[in-house]
Design a protein around this motif. Structure first.
Motif, PDB file in Angstrom:
ATOM      1  N   THR A  53       1.228  -0.891   0.490  1.00 42.84           N
ATOM      2  CA  THR A  53      -0.139  -0.129   0.412  1.00 42.84           C
ATOM      3  C   THR A  53       0.500   1.133   0.106  1.00 42.84           C
ATOM      4  O   THR A  53       1.773   1.238   0.791  1.00 42.84           O
ATOM      5  CB  THR A  53      -0.738  -0.317   1.284  1.00 42.84           C
ATOM      6  N   VAL A  54       0.401   2.363  -1.042  1.00 34.09           N
ATOM      7  CA  VAL A  54       1.404   3.219  -1.144  1.00 34.09           C
ATOM      8  C   VAL A  54       0.787   4.777  -1.833  1.00 34.09           C
ATOM      9  O   VAL A  54      -0.279   4.327  -2.072  1.00 34.09           O
ATOM     10  CB  VAL A  54       2.559   2.959  -1.994  1.00 34.09           C
ATOM     11  N   HIS A  73      -2.050  -0.351  10.086  1.00 39.57           N
ATOM     12  CA  HIS A  73      -1.507  -1.564   8.866  1.00 39.57           C
ATOM     13  C   HIS A  73       0.228  -0.472   8.343  1.00 39.57           C
ATOM     14  O   HIS A  73       0.268   0.204   8.035  1.00 39.57           O
ATOM     15  CB  HIS A  73      -2.324  -1.487   7.708  1.00 39.57           C
ATOM     16  N   PHE A 122       2.352   0.995   5.510  1.00 41.37           N
ATOM     17  CA  PHE A 122       2.362   1.193   3.889  1.00 41.37           C
ATOM     18  C   PHE A 122       3.252   1.775   3.773  1.00 41.37           C
ATOM     19  O   PHE A 122       4.399   1.988   4.166  1.00 41.37           O
ATOM     20  CB  PHE A 122       1.165   2.100   4.189  1.00 41.37           C
ATOM     21  N   ILE A 177      -3.311  -0.197  -3.422  1.00 38.76           N
ATOM     22  CA  ILE A 177      -3.540  -1.134  -2.533  1.00 38.76           C
ATOM     23  C   ILE A 177      -3.174  -2.454  -2.530  1.00 38.76           C
ATOM     24  O   ILE A 177      -3.922  -2.678  -3.604  1.00 38.76           O
ATOM     25  CB  ILE A 177      -4.118  -1.084  -1.081  1.00 38.76           C
ATOM     26  N   SER A 200       1.406  -7.702   3.334  1.00 33.27           N
ATOM     27  CA  SER A 200       0.336  -6.884   2.529  1.00 33.27           C
ATOM     28  C   SER A 200      -0.892  -6.324   3.880  1.00 33.27           C
ATOM     29  O   SER A 200      -0.703  -7.462   5.098  1.00 33.27           O
ATOM     30  CB  SER A 200      -0.313  -7.961   1.173  1.00 33.27           C
ATOM     31  N   ILE A 201      -1.904  -5.949   3.415  1.00 37.01           N
ATOM     32  CA  ILE A 201      -3.262  -5.395   4.410  1.00 37.01           C
ATOM     33  C   ILE A 201      -3.662  -7.309   4.642  1.00 37.01           C
ATOM     34  O   ILE A 201      -4.454  -7.474   5.839  1.00 37.01           O
ATOM     35  CB  ILE A 201      -4.460  -4.456   3.784  1.00 37.01           C
TER      36      ILE A 201
END
Length: 277
Positions: free
Chosen positions: A57-58, A141, A143, A162, A175-176
């Motif tokens: 996620t960025v 989370h 990121f 994401i 990852s999430i």
């Protein structure tokens, strides 16, 4: 059930999932589908492209050198009471940063040529239907805070991306979906997506069998393939204007070129021989 990632596809004209789910926005004309997440304390809304072809996620953060406001303003790190930049040897969700320096830096490239550069951080991460719930206060989370964004990432309307793909290496943060499973927020490492003409729905940790409506569904299990970091599909045939191509599709497998499902792009890529045919 394998603990590897599972992607469940629902090919429906409309979607109403009954599990822990949330809406998706976008369409093929825009070029992507995205979800809305709320980062930080107090929360700041971010529109993030749903990408099954990557796992990070960025989005751009404060002090970004080469980036701009998108659908929302750049994430203001100093305005979040729960924001924490990850430093060397810090551990989160079973992952430890081994990048030496004041921050845990990263550089991520994508198949269409765009790049993100920045550092990893951790903060509160919620979806809209979790904002009012007291149980969601501790949701966090890992990121990437982008300091540089290039290519389509710079030009697009969405704030960031994401990833729901499979983590390629253990030196990369989870990852999430990994975090949701490790923190026991979901019982199975499964997610379901339903993409319609405009928007759709997504569910974490399950799916709704009532949405089948007699249509054939697709399970994509990352543990079934040697190229396990992607959700691989087997191409059986291609027809153009009713004419089937005379091509040995098994050669795609033997030649090392897998066909994988990538929700983050509208393009289809094949090798030169198949393309010429």
């Amino acid at each position: 059930m394998s603990l590897s990632n599972l992607l469940y596809l629902l090919p429906l004209p409309f979607c109403l999932l009954s599990y822990r789910d949330f809406p998706l926005f976008g369409n093929s004309t825009l070029g992507y589908f995205f979800l809305e997440a709320f980062i930080g304390t107090p929360p700041q809304k971010k529109s993030l492209i749903l990408d099954t072809g990557s796992h990070l996620t960025v989005f751009p953060c404060s002090a970004c050198v080469v980036c701009r406001d998108h659908q929302s303003e750049v994430f203001n790190t100093s305005a979040s009471l729960s924001f924490h930049p990850i430093r060397f040897d810090e551990s989160f969700f079973g992952w430890r940063c081994r990048k030496s320096g004041p921050t845990c830096e990263f550089r991520q490239s994508y198949s269409e040529g765009s790049n993100y550069e920045g550092y990893f951080a951790v903060d509160a991460f919620r979806f809209e239907n979790e904002l009012a719930s007291e149980s969601s206060v501790g949701l966090k989370h890992v990121f990437g805070c982008a300091m540089v964004e290039t290519g389509e990432f710079y030009n697009q309307k969405a704030d960031g991306i994401i990833g729901f793909g499979v983590r390629k290496a253990l030196d990369r943060p989870p990852s999430i979906l990994d975090i949701e499973f490790e923190e026991k927020r979901i019982k199975e490492k499964v997610f379901a997506i339903c993409l319609a003409r405009n928007g759709g729905r997504m569910a974490l940790g399950g799916f709704n069998p009532g949405l089948h409506l007699g249509r054939k569904v697709r399970w994509l299990d990352s543990s079934r393939f040697s190229w396990g970091e992607q959700y691989v599909v087997e191409v059986k045939s291609i027809a153009i204007d009713g004419r089937k191509l005379d091509f040995d599709f098994k050669s795609i497998e033997t030649d090392g070129g897998k066909a994988f499902l990538d929700s983050g792009t509208t393009f289809v890529y094949f090798g030169s021989q198949l393309f010429e045919e």
